[in-house]
Design an enzyme around this catalytic site. Structure first.
Site, PDB file in Angstrom:
ATOM      1  N   GLU A 289      41.641  46.160  39.569  1.00 40.92           N
ATOM      2  CA  GLU A 289      40.267  46.627  39.308  1.00 40.92           C
ATOM      3  C   GLU A 289      39.485  47.016  40.566  1.00 40.92           C
ATOM      4  O   GLU A 289      38.365  46.558  40.780  1.00 40.92           O
ATOM      5  CB  GLU A 289      39.511  45.561  38.512  1.00 40.92           C
ATOM      6  CG  GLU A 289      40.185  45.233  37.190  1.00 40.92           C
ATOM      7  CD  GLU A 289      39.439  44.202  36.352  1.00 40.92           C
ATOM      8  OE1 GLU A 289      38.404  43.675  36.803  1.00 40.92           O
ATOM      9  OE2 GLU A 289      39.891  43.934  35.215  1.00 40.92           O
TER      10      GLU A 289
ATOM     11  N   GLU B 181      48.085  44.805  29.688  1.00 41.46           N
ATOM     12  CA  GLU B 181      47.220  43.781  29.063  1.00 41.46           C
ATOM     13  C   GLU B 181      46.793  44.245  27.665  1.00 41.46           C
ATOM     14  O   GLU B 181      45.624  44.188  27.295  1.00 41.46           O
ATOM     15  CB  GLU B 181      45.986  43.527  29.942  1.00 41.46           C
ATOM     16  CG  GLU B 181      46.340  43.161  31.372  1.00 41.46           C
ATOM     17  CD  GLU B 181      45.152  42.736  32.228  1.00 41.46           C
ATOM     18  OE1 GLU B 181      44.057  42.491  31.685  1.00 41.46           O
ATOM     19  OE2 GLU B 181      45.328  42.659  33.459  1.00 41.46           O
TER      20      GLU B 181
HETATM   21  C1  XIL Z   1      41.147  37.004  31.567  1.00 40.46           C
HETATM   22  C2  XIL Z   1      41.813  35.793  30.937  1.00 40.46           C
HETATM   23  O1  XIL Z   1      42.496  36.194  29.789  1.00 40.46           O
HETATM   24  C3  XIL Z   1      40.742  34.762  30.580  1.00 40.46           C
HETATM   25  O2  XIL Z   1      41.364  33.562  30.102  1.00 40.46           O
HETATM   26  C4  XIL Z   1      39.893  34.452  31.795  1.00 40.46           C
HETATM   27  O3  XIL Z   1      38.840  33.572  31.412  1.00 40.46           O
HETATM   28  C5  XIL Z   1      39.294  35.720  32.374  1.00 40.46           C
HETATM   29  O4  XIL Z   1      40.347  36.633  32.669  1.00 40.46           O
HETATM   30  N1  XIL Z   1      41.521  41.855  33.106  1.00 40.46           N
HETATM   31  C6  XIL Z   1      42.441  41.111  33.819  1.00 40.46           C
HETATM   32  C7  XIL Z   1      42.778  39.754  33.358  1.00 40.46           C
HETATM   33  O5  XIL Z   1      43.062  41.632  34.753  1.00 40.46           O
HETATM   34  O6  XIL Z   1      43.124  38.905  34.420  1.00 40.46           O
HETATM   35  C8  XIL Z   1      41.676  39.139  32.533  1.00 40.46           C
HETATM   36  O7  XIL Z   1      42.148  37.893  32.029  1.00 40.46           O
HETATM   37  C9  XIL Z   1      41.255  40.080  31.431  1.00 40.46           C
HETATM   38  C10 XIL Z   1      40.732  41.366  32.022  1.00 40.46           C
END
Ligand code: XIL
Length: 384
Positions: free
Chosen positions: A169, A274
């Protein structure tokens, strides 16, 4: 003589007959095992084995052996795992001189035990960052801190982690560089620095840039500038991870496809890192809405607390089918598809961006049962 000859002939026939019988018994066995294989093949990792790796982000209860239902899914369905949280800076490197590998070691051991492709998520991210690093303002102090951070972690897992999300990001929605703590200290040079450090620590490991909304044309251009910038400065990048936190309505298949094509043209592997499909109203879609927790408890924003209606299940299934049809169309460019979580109950989307909602974004329900969306994805090659 003639009689003896016939008897001998009969014996040969009898022998052949018995041999055939045996063979057919054996082939029955091998048919059985073929049937077993066929059953085995009927899971996602078998369905897509010639297309891309398929996996899920997993949490502590899963890699520590507590959540046995979810573990069953992970082992049957998936060929790759990502650490949902345990490898983030705030956990692995909570203070300048303290690294804490105990929990993440368990994650990696789980992957190794089950012969899975193991993802490290993530080395450099402004969020879930150790507070000590958040305080750094000076360029050379940040460069040293990042070197130490990346080198120590990547080296610890050298040869054991297959792929690192090196930077997560780093881009704004318009494709410009986000003014993160790293950027504020070092300018854009922190990206080249991070990729070079990771490569130096483990020359074999796959190096990925990961971000959300990478289907957006402006952000897509930002990624392409970044790929060029890295390579022009002698850094290696192997893949672009499109996070794929999507909804029923967007992004369009066309926008996703355009990004796949654009990234592949720049000679990087495309990954969907994701994937989930939210089924709930999004505060960003509401005219003038603040993205904050002030919707907490609002029934309007949490319309399905007791289960998703069938009509919605069908929509989720259709959306997943459309998405996977696209993935298959471009399977030569896509190396991995990872869901962000194993089942609806433990998805981060129950708590984000509004706390306390009930969301249904994955292929398995709260009882770990495959949903209609699972069937549509897993049967996609059988679809007419
Ligand atoms: C999220 C997790 O799923 C949660 O449990 C945590 O509280 C916050 O982070 N983008 C990403 C991930 O790259 O690492 C994030 O994961 C979701 C958004």
């Amino acid at each position: 003589m003639k009689y003896i000859q016939i008897t001998f002939f009969n014996r040969v026939i009898l022998f052949l007959f018995i041999t055939l019988l045996f063979q057919s018994a054996c082939s029955n066995n091998s048919e059985d095992s073929q049937t077993d294989d066929a059953n085995e093949r009927n899971h996602l990792k078998h369905t897509f084995k010639n297309d891309f790796l398929i996996g899920a982000a997993i949490n502590d209860d899963q890699f520590n052996g507590i959540d046995t239902q979810a573990i069953d899914i992970i082992l049957k369905e998936y060929s790759t795992i990502t650490s949902e949280n345990v490898m983030k800076s705030m956990y692995l490197h909570p203070a300048r001189d303290i690294f804490f590998f105990d929990v993440s070691d368990k994650y990696v051991e789980f992957g190794e035990r089950h012969d899975m492709h193991i993802i490290g998520h993530t080395l450099v991210w402004h969020s879930q960052l150790g507070e000590w690093m958040n305080q750094i303002k000076d360029s050379s102090e940040m460069a040293t801190a990042l070197s130490n951070h990346i080198h120590t972690i990547v080296d610890h897992y050298k040869g054991r982690i297959d792929s690192w999300d090196v930077v997560n990001e780093a881009l704004n929605e318009d494709g410009s560089l986000r003014e993160s703590v790293f950027y504020n200290a070092m300018g854009g040079s922190y990206l080249v620095h991070a990729f070079k450090m990771a490569e130096a620590a483990d020359p074999e490991v796959e190096l990925v840039y990961n971000d959300y909304n990478l289907w957006k044309p402006e952000k897509r251009e930002g990624v392409i500038r970044l790929i060029k910038e890295l390579r022009d400065n002698g850094a290696r990048i192997d893949g672009v991870g499109m996070q794929a936190h999507w909804s029923l309505l967007g992004p369009t298949i066309e926008d996703i496809e355009n990004s796949i094509l654009a990234y592949a043209e720049h000679d990087v592997k495309v990954m969907f890192t994701e994937l989930d499909v939210t089924t709930l109203p999004n505060p960003w879609d509401l005219e003038g809405a603040e993205v904050s927790q002030n919707f907490e408890g609002s029934p309007f924003m949490n319309p399905y607390p007791n289960g998703l209606p069938d009509s919605m299940q069908v929509k989720v299934a259709q959306r997943y089918e459309d998405i996977f049809s696209l993935f298959l169309k471009h399977q030569d460019k896509i190396s991995r598809v990872t869901f962000w979580g194993v089942n609806d109950g433990q998805s981060w989307l129950n708590g984000w961006p509004i706390k306390g909602r009930t969301n249904y974004p994955l292929l398995f329900d709260r009882e770990c049962k495959p949903k209609l969306a699972y069937d549509r994805v897993n049967n996609i090659k059988k679809a007419p």
